[in-house]
Every structure is written in C-alpha cells, then in structure tokens.
Design a protein around this motif. Structure first.
Motif, PDB file in Angstrom:
ATOM      1  N   GLN A   2       0.857  -1.184   0.000  1.00 28.16           N
ATOM      2  CA  GLN A   2       0.000   0.000   0.000  1.00 28.16           C
ATOM      3  C   GLN A   2       0.893   1.233   0.000  1.00 28.16           C
ATOM      4  O   GLN A   2       2.073   1.175   0.355  1.00 28.16           O
ATOM      5  CB  GLN A   2      -0.920   0.020   1.233  1.00 28.16           C
ATOM      6  CG  GLN A   2      -2.010  -1.039   1.201  1.00 28.16           C
ATOM      7  CD  GLN A   2      -2.983  -0.886   2.351  1.00 28.16           C
ATOM      8  OE1 GLN A   2      -2.607  -0.465   3.450  1.00 28.16           O
ATOM      9  NE2 GLN A   2      -4.238  -1.213   2.121  1.00 28.16           N
TER      10      GLN A   2
ATOM     11  N   GLN B 119      -9.667   0.781  -5.538  1.00 30.63           N
ATOM     12  CA  GLN B 119      -9.552   0.883  -4.079  1.00 30.63           C
ATOM     13  C   GLN B 119     -10.472  -0.108  -3.390  1.00 30.63           C
ATOM     14  O   GLN B 119     -10.103  -0.711  -2.385  1.00 30.63           O
ATOM     15  CB  GLN B 119      -9.873   2.309  -3.641  1.00 30.63           C
ATOM     16  CG  GLN B 119      -9.800   2.535  -2.149  1.00 30.63           C
ATOM     17  CD  GLN B 119      -9.960   4.001  -1.773  1.00 30.63           C
ATOM     18  OE1 GLN B 119      -9.336   4.880  -2.361  1.00 30.63           O
ATOM     19  NE2 GLN B 119     -10.816   4.279  -0.799  1.00 30.63           N
TER      20      GLN B 119
ATOM     21  N   SER C 112      -8.963  -3.696  -4.173  1.00 32.34           N
ATOM     22  CA  SER C 112      -7.516  -3.867  -3.927  1.00 32.34           C
ATOM     23  C   SER C 112      -6.922  -4.886  -4.901  1.00 32.34           C
ATOM     24  O   SER C 112      -6.167  -5.790  -4.513  1.00 32.34           O
ATOM     25  CB  SER C 112      -7.250  -4.318  -2.483  1.00 32.34           C
ATOM     26  OG  SER C 112      -7.595  -3.298  -1.582  1.00 32.34           O
TER      27      SER C 112
ATOM     28  N   SER D 191      -5.742   0.693  -6.325  1.00 33.80           N
ATOM     29  CA  SER D 191      -5.729  -0.559  -5.560  1.00 33.80           C
ATOM     30  C   SER D 191      -4.737  -0.541  -4.408  1.00 33.80           C
ATOM     31  O   SER D 191      -4.827  -1.355  -3.490  1.00 33.80           O
ATOM     32  CB  SER D 191      -5.407  -1.731  -6.492  1.00 33.80           C
ATOM     33  OG  SER D 191      -4.047  -1.710  -6.891  1.00 33.80           O
ATOM     34  N   TYR D 192      -3.768   0.390  -4.430  1.00 32.18           N
ATOM     35  CA  TYR D 192      -2.784   0.478  -3.349  1.00 32.18           C
ATOM     36  C   TYR D 192      -3.235   1.429  -2.243  1.00 32.18           C
ATOM     37  O   TYR D 192      -2.495   1.659  -1.287  1.00 32.18           O
ATOM     38  CB  TYR D 192      -1.427   0.923  -3.905  1.00 32.18           C
ATOM     39  CG  TYR D 192      -0.800  -0.089  -4.839  1.00 32.18           C
ATOM     40  CD1 TYR D 192      -0.397  -1.334  -4.372  1.00 32.18           C
ATOM     41  CD2 TYR D 192      -0.620   0.196  -6.185  1.00 32.18           C
ATOM     42  CE1 TYR D 192       0.178  -2.267  -5.217  1.00 32.18           C
ATOM     43  CE2 TYR D 192      -0.051  -0.732  -7.044  1.00 32.18           C
ATOM     44  CZ  TYR D 192       0.347  -1.962  -6.560  1.00 32.18           C
ATOM     45  OH  TYR D 192       0.913  -2.895  -7.395  1.00 32.18           O
TER      46      TYR D 192
ATOM     47  N   LYS E  61      -5.652   2.591   0.980  1.00 37.64           N
ATOM     48  CA  LYS E  61      -6.358   1.945   2.071  1.00 37.64           C
ATOM     49  C   LYS E  61      -7.854   1.982   1.781  1.00 37.64           C
ATOM     50  O   LYS E  61      -8.350   2.867   1.088  1.00 37.64           O
ATOM     51  CB  LYS E  61      -6.054   2.642   3.404  1.00 37.64           C
ATOM     52  CG  LYS E  61      -4.602   2.473   3.855  1.00 37.64           C
ATOM     53  CD  LYS E  61      -4.326   3.196   5.153  1.00 37.64           C
ATOM     54  CE  LYS E  61      -2.937   2.856   5.691  1.00 37.64           C
ATOM     55  NZ  LYS E  61      -1.859   3.207   4.752  1.00 37.64           N
TER      56      LYS E  61
END
Length: 622
Positions: free
Chosen positions: A10, A70, A73, A318-319, A321
């Motif tokens: 992340q 997001q 992920s 996707s990285y 939180k």
C-alpha cells in the motif's frame, strides 16, 4: 507463513498516491499530445469539445476506475471479480452454484468448498485483459518520446544549440536560422522554396533522420537506440521494488515539470508575435466545431490524458487503504490534469506565434501538426532565451521527468495485473523482478523498430491505432456498461459509500449508466463511419499493408472482450438463464458485503481458518 506470497503493498501515505496519479496522468499527454491535437484541429475549436468530453466522459470514468481499484484492492485484470462476465471465476462445484439465485454470499461458500475439493478454472478476463493489452502497447511507443527528449537533453550541453543554426550537415537550402531578414525569405520564395526553420530541419534530418516512408525503414539511428536502452534501464530500476519505491521517486518527477512550464510560458509570452499565437489558441473556428474529427480527437485525448481504459488508474487506486477519501482526491486530480493541458497550450502557442512572425507564414503552416510539434516549438523557445543551453537542458530534463514517471506507472500497471493473477508464486523472492525484466525486454524489442530511420511512421501507427481512438472509447464504454448495468449502479454507489462515508453526487449514477456509454458508443460508430486514412504530417499516405497492421493492433486488444466473454459464457452448464446467473455473480470478500447482502441470504457462519484466509488471497479468485 511458508508457501504464501508477500502481502500486497500500500502507499505509505495519501500524498504518494496523489503524486503518482499526477505523474501518470499529467504527462506527455498534456505537454506533448494535447498541444499538437489542438494545433491540428484549429486551436480554440478544439477546446470546446475537449471541455464537454471531460465532463461527460473523462471525470466519471476517472472516479469509477480509482473507486473500483480501491474497493477491490486488485489490479486491472483481477478487479473484474466484481463482474465475472468480464473477468471472473468458475468454481468447480457448478451444480450448487446455479441452484442458489441472487446470492452474492454463495460465491464465498463456493470458494471454501472449492478450495477443499479441487483446482480452480479461470474464466472471462474480457475488459481487464483488453485494458492491460492497450497499456502494454502504449508502453512500447511512449518511451520512444522519452528517448527523443533524452537525445535533445544530451545535445543541450553545448555553447551553441545545434538546432538554432543553419550550415550543418543536416540542413538544406530552405533552412532559416536566427537573424534571417525579410530579403532572405523573399529570395527563397522567389526560388519556389518554402522556408523551413532550423529547428524543423534538425528534427527531421538529424534527430529522426527520417526516410521517405514506412516501406523504407533504413538503418538504426544509433544515438536514439542508445537513448532507448537508457530509458528502459531507468524504468526497470524505478519499479522493480514496487510502489513504495515508485511513490518516493514521484516526489520530484511529478512537481519539477510545473516549474519549467511556468518559466517557458513567461518567456514565450514576451516574444514578438506571441499574442497572435495565443489568439489562434483561444479563438474557435466555428466551422470546425461540427467537424467529427475535432470531437473524436477531443474525446480520445480526454480518455488518453486521464489515463482511463488502460488499467493504470485501477492499479494506482488498488494500493489505497479501503477507507481513503478518493472522491476529494479525484476531483482535484481531474482539475489538475485539464488545467495542466490548457496551461501547456499557452506556452506552445505563444512560441508558434513567434515562429509565424519570424518566418512570415500563417499560423497553420509554421510547423507540422503531428507528434513532433513539441520537439519543434519548445526547442525554438529555448534558443530565444539568455543562457539557452542551460534552459534547454532544464526543459528536456523536465520532459524526461514527465515521461518517465508516466512510464513507471504504465509498466507498473502491467506488472501489477500479471502478479495479481498468480500472487502466491510471483510475490515470492525475486519473481516479481523477473516479471518486470521480461516485460521491459519485450517492449524494448518492439520499440527498436521506432528508432530506425523509418521509425516515426511505425510510431504514428502505434499512436493512432493501439492506444487511442476506437479502442480506448470501447473499453471505457464497456467498463461503464458492465459495472452499472450488470454489477448494478446502485450496488456500486453503495460500495463507494462504504469506503467514503458519504454518497457520491447523483450525477455519477446517470453518467455511468447512460451518459458515458452513449458518448462512447456515438464516438465509436462515428469513428467507423467517418474514418479517414491516417497521414504523416498531413501529406504522406500509408500503404494498405501498414494500415492493415494498424487495425490488427486495434483488434489485438479488443478481441479479448468478445472472445473471452463468448467462450467462457458457453463453458458453463445449464440453459441460457443459468449461464447468465453463473457468469454475472460478483466474487467478493466478506468486508465488501453490504448489510442487505447478508440480510437477503441464509445465515452463514464465518470461520477465520476456513473462510477469511482464502478470501483475502487473490489466488482464490482468479
């Protein structure tokens, strides 16, 4: 635990995400592609459709891609677990899968049962594969622009810039350098010779050493070949360790370009003739507003510069939180992207106005309205500055930063998609680094054809057919249709609310469901109906075989969507209704489920050892 891959990375903080998106989106599409499309389409006539297409297409798709990345992920392929018809999972125990209707939870049950009973079978990759294919094609030619910039950067370290003078081995009788007077220009016109600026001749005859056509590829341009190797080496070492390293690099590469663009604008507007250039930029030619090509170029540029339809924004999102406020970030980033394009346009057109003034030619005749425009207008501006070698070196350093940070993320997007397909294998040891190396080597091999004497023609075919126009519009339209009509736009908005804590503006619902699909559909059909053969510099016409190759580039990405969809849809047993139900149920983890998803299904006991562990492993839903 032994046998398991490393956990998914992340961003260290929100600022790294913002800078990485700026680095990806705000790149050569803004300072290279936007100005030449604007120049090609009549200046101000291009700005009106550009702004409209941004509102109805670019902004909604930008929010959509960052949001689903997001939420899941996952990378650009595996994110389509949300809509397995486009990219999904076929669990081995098919019979109970079909017997339960309307259940999202059942896929969770199936995963546990399937893990115990046997191997998984991959199904439809569709849109995910198409987007990643486009992104990889873009990687092959995008880095060639960086190689051009690197060549100019190296040559900037001279007392006199080589493109500022005539009398060199690459110049012709038509060359006009600094200090040319009116009588010189009249003498050339009397000989029926069109004056050519020394910057233009340097670009054509020195940098490119361009041949007469794609049939004559000629030899390798070795200085550009060396620059291409260096650019790929930089790309490899920037991303081989993952996003935590890439994010730190972006602190410099994403911010330095704005300093240089501002300096160039200040110098550009002080040149004689700059006002005419800016007027050409801002005043629309109303007769071109109804020209289809202007709208097509505007729509394509929006999706290109916003970097949607490539899988890149999904990968970057996707990285994040899970509870990151991506809505506020996306709003700022979209505004930043478009304003950067407009800002860069002022600098370009002020210099073009000066060139028009000094060459005594109309604005639309001073330079080629093609990919090389930036390598003509900006070097011309550099030559007019005091301490011009210093400014030139700084400017082309900026172009390198702008290009490389976009290239880093584009290659990262492809690598992320591959690694997310086989995480337990590729996240172990040095396997990820090997994947990066293989991707870089393959793309480098293709790029070598673009640094030959006929390479510019190959470059333009890739630019015209592989990552713009019909292909980006089709992918974006199908993304919107798949998520809003198959997955469900209300479910999608609920998911966004789970992350944000508030519901997105209702406009997004209608944009994703109706406006953006209609826009892309109309533009795709218009592109086919009003297709015009691509020409280099508005003059050179490509042979039939080259155009056929171009269309193969387009088909090589788009074929994934109907091909996988049809093949895997009919791989499911049962009647048509059962096949549809089996192929459209999303594959979600426990924390993705809404309260109503639980309420509408029988009670299910979740045990960490049997359910949560498999669900949090990407390998279970490929």
């Amino acid at each position: 635990m032994e046998g398991k891959g490393a956990e998914r990375e992340q961003w260290n903080n929100k600022f790294e995400f913002i800078l990485s998106v700026v680095g990806f989106c705000v790149g050569l599409g803004n300072v290279w592609r936007f100005p030449y499309l604007c120049y090609k389409n009549g200046g101000g006539a291009f700005l009106i459709p550009y702004i409209i297409c941004a509102i109805v297409g670019g902004v909604p798709m930008f929010f959509l891609e960052v949001g689903i990345g997001q939420f899941m992920s996952e990378g650009g392929i595996s994110v389509w677990k949300m809509c397995p018809l486009f990219k999904g999972v076929w669990c081995r125990p098919i019979r109970p899968l079909i017997s339960v209707k309307g259940s999202v939870i059942f896929f969770v049950q199936s995963r546990v049962r399937e893990q115990e009973e046997g191997p998984r079978i991959s199904v439809v990759r569709g849109i995910g594969y198409a987007a990643i294919s486009v992104c990889n094609l873009l990687n092959m030619y995008y880095i060639v622009i960086i190689s051009w910039a690197l060549y100019y950067f190296v040559l900037s370290f001279q007392a006199v810039l080589p493109w500022a003078t005539c009398g060199n081995w690459w110049n012709t009788i038509a060359c006009v350098g600094e200090g040319a007077n009116h009588s010189t220009l009249e003498a050339l016109k009397a000989m029926n010779v069109t004056p050519k600026d020394s910057v233009v001749e340097f670009w054509d005859n020195n940098a490119l050493q361009i041949s007469k056509g794609i049939d004559d590829m000629g030899s390798m341009v070795w200085p550009l070949f060396g620059c291409l190797i260096f650019s790929w080496v930089c790309t490899y070492f920037a991303i081989w360790k993952g996003v935590k390293v890439t994010g730190k690099i972006m602190y410099f590469t994403a911010t330095f370009p704005y300093v240089m663009l501002t300096a160039l604008l200040i110098r550009g507007v002080t040149l004689p003739g700059a006002a005419d250039g800016i007027r050409y930029y801002l005043e629309p030619k109303w007769d071109k507003i109804l020209d289809y090509q202007v709208w097509n170029d505007a729509g394509t540029q929006i999706f290109y510069s916003y970097a949607v339809g490539l899988g890149g924004m999904i990968a970057l999102g996707s990285y994040n939180k899970f509870n990151n406020d991506f809505a506020k970030q996306c709003a700022v980033l979209c505004l930043c992207n478009s304003l950067t394009s407009l800002f860069a346009g002022f600098g370009i057109f002020s210099v073009l106005g000066y060139m028009s003034y000094s060459l005594e030619l109309p604005m639309d005749k001073v330079a080629e309205a093609g990919p090389g425009l930036v390598f003509i207008a900006y070097p011309k501006a550099m030559a007019q500055m005091p301490f011009s070698p210093l400014w030139s070196a700084m400017f082309f350093c900026m172009i390198l930063m702008v290009g490389l940070d976009s290239q880093f993320v584009q290659v990262e997007s492809v690598v992320t998609a591959i690694v997310d397909l086989y995480p337990d294998v590729l996240r172990r040891g040095r396997n990820r680094e090997i994947v990066v190396a293989v991707v870089c080597l393959i793309d480098f091999a293709v790029g070598c054809t673009m640094v030959m004497q006929g390479g510019m023609y190959v470059f333009q075919l890739f630019d015209y057919f592989s990552a713009s126009g019909i292909i980006l519009l089709s992918i974006c339209g199908l993304e919107a249709v798949g998520l809003s009509w198959v997955y469900g736009v209300d479910r999608l908005l609920d998911n966004m609310e789970m992350m944000l804590g508030f519901r997105l503006w209702p406009y997004f619902k209608y944009a994703w469901k109706y406006i953006t699909p209609c826009q892309t559909l109309i533009m795709v059909f218009s592109a086919i109906l009003f297709y015009e053969t691509v020409k280099y510099n508005g003059v050179y016409e490509y042979p039939t075989w080259a155009l056929g190759f171009g269309w193969l580039l387009t088909a090589s990405s788009l074929i994934w969507i109907p091909g996988y969809m049809i093949y895997k849809f009919f791989s499911y047993p049962g009647n048509f209704k059962e096949k549809w139900q089996a192929s459209t149920k999303p594959i979600l983890k426990a924390h993705h489920l809404r309260p109503q998803d639980w309420d509408n299904n029988p009670p299910i006991t979740y045990k960490k050892t049997l359910t949560l562990d498999p669900l949090t492993s990407s390998d279970n839903c490929v």
